[in-house]
Design an enzyme around this catalytic site. Structure first.
Site, PDB file in Angstrom:
ATOM      1  N   GLY A  33       0.818  -1.208   0.000  1.00 32.04           N
ATOM      2  CA  GLY A  33       0.000   0.000   0.000  1.00 32.04           C
ATOM      3  C   GLY A  33       0.846   1.250   0.000  1.00 32.04           C
ATOM      4  CG  ASN A  34      -0.311   4.596  -1.759  1.00 34.67           C
ATOM      5  OD1 ASN A  34      -1.004   5.493  -1.284  1.00 34.67           O
ATOM      6  ND2 ASN A  34      -0.708   3.845  -2.779  1.00 34.67           N
ATOM      7  NE  ARG A  35       4.765   6.658   4.939  1.00 33.90           N
ATOM      8  CZ  ARG A  35       4.716   6.088   6.143  1.00 33.90           C
ATOM      9  NH1 ARG A  35       3.646   6.229   6.890  1.00 33.90           N
ATOM     10  NH2 ARG A  35       5.745   5.398   6.584  1.00 33.90           N
ATOM     11  CB  SER A  36      -2.685   8.255  -0.931  1.00 33.45           C
ATOM     12  OG  SER A  36      -3.737   9.130  -1.254  1.00 33.45           O
TER      13      SER A  36
END
Ligand code: CTP
Ligand code: CA
Length: 230
Positions: A33-36
């Site tokens: 995943g990512n931090r958005s």
């Protein structure tokens, strides 16, 4: 004091906004995943609806955010799901804004069982494959007069500064507008405020002053509307 009413200058304009960050499953309990946070995309959708646009928001992993009033919201998870939903919605849209953080890669295989440790102390190697570039696909299939907006979070490096990388990305992607966030202290991820530049395909470059995500959204819609009228 009540905030001043926004102009209804997007009345009759159909827009699609993508938001959030995709998750690429590795096994039944894990993902890449990512931090958005999704906040910038939600601000874009909310401001467009307040200005009278017909808004569809395709969003990944932003369930904790309140849904903006008057916006048609579709929740997705992976890059492939986001692609399908955005492409379908974009077919009759006047403006498409890709504010989502799309995973560039996904695990080549989805394990059907939870990946377990082994007794030899080793660790698995995860093979990744490329996800489709959704923005590039939209540009390729763009309908007449459609305005396509990309986002980029950039840092400077030995290859050049933020603007250098952003100009190259605008060319590479072929979109009409590129919103560039300079990644650093107090901007871009998991915070309320943003700063950067708005780059247009005609070479116009405008700094976006440090301000709220709603203010940045307003700037994006102003620029998109100017292109729609041109
Ligand atoms: N984007 C997309 N599909 C992808 C990756 C990115 O549509 N698979 C969109 C993003 O939503 C954003 C824009 O492309 O609007 C730029 O994303 P970014 O990650 O900065 O661009 P990349 O081409 O992936 O470049 P980089 O190698 O720097 O990550
Ligand atoms: Ca990327």
């Amino acid at each position: 004091a009540e905030p001043a009413a926004l102009p209804r200058d997007l009345e009759g304009v159909r827009v699609v906004v993508s938001a959030g960050g995709t998750r690429e499953p590795l096994d039944p309990v894990r993902f890449l995943g990512n931090r958005s946070s999704g906040k910038q995309g939600y601000a874009l959708a909310r401001v467009a609806a307040q200005r009278g646009a017909e808004v569809r928001l395709v969003t990944a992993h932003s369930a904790e955010l309140p849904e903006p009033a008057g916006v048609d919201v579709l929740h997705v998870s992976t890059a492939l799901e986001l692609e399908q939903a955005v492409r379908a919605a974009a077919s009759d849209a006047d403006v498409v804004v890709m504010a989502a953080a799309v995973a560039d890669f996904r695990p080549a295989e989805l394990a059907t069982h939870k990946i377990k440790k082994t007794d030899d102390g080793g660790a698995p190697t995860v093979e990744l494959v490329r996800n489709p570039d959704i923005l590039a696909g939209l540009v390729e299939d763009r309908k007449d007069g459609q305005v396509i907006v990309g986002f980029a979070a950039e840092t400077g490096d030995e290859g050049g500064d933020v603007l250098h990388h952003a100009r190259a990305k605008l060319k590479r992607k072929g979109c009409d507008l590129l919103v560039v966030n300079a990644v650093g202290e107090g901007t871009a991820f998991e915070v309320e405020d943003n700063a950067g530049w708005l780059l247009a395909a005609d070479g116009t470059e405008r700094p976006i002053p440090l301000g709220s995500k709603s203010q940045l959204a307003a700037e994006v819609w102003n620029a998109a509307l100017a292109l729609l009228k041109a």
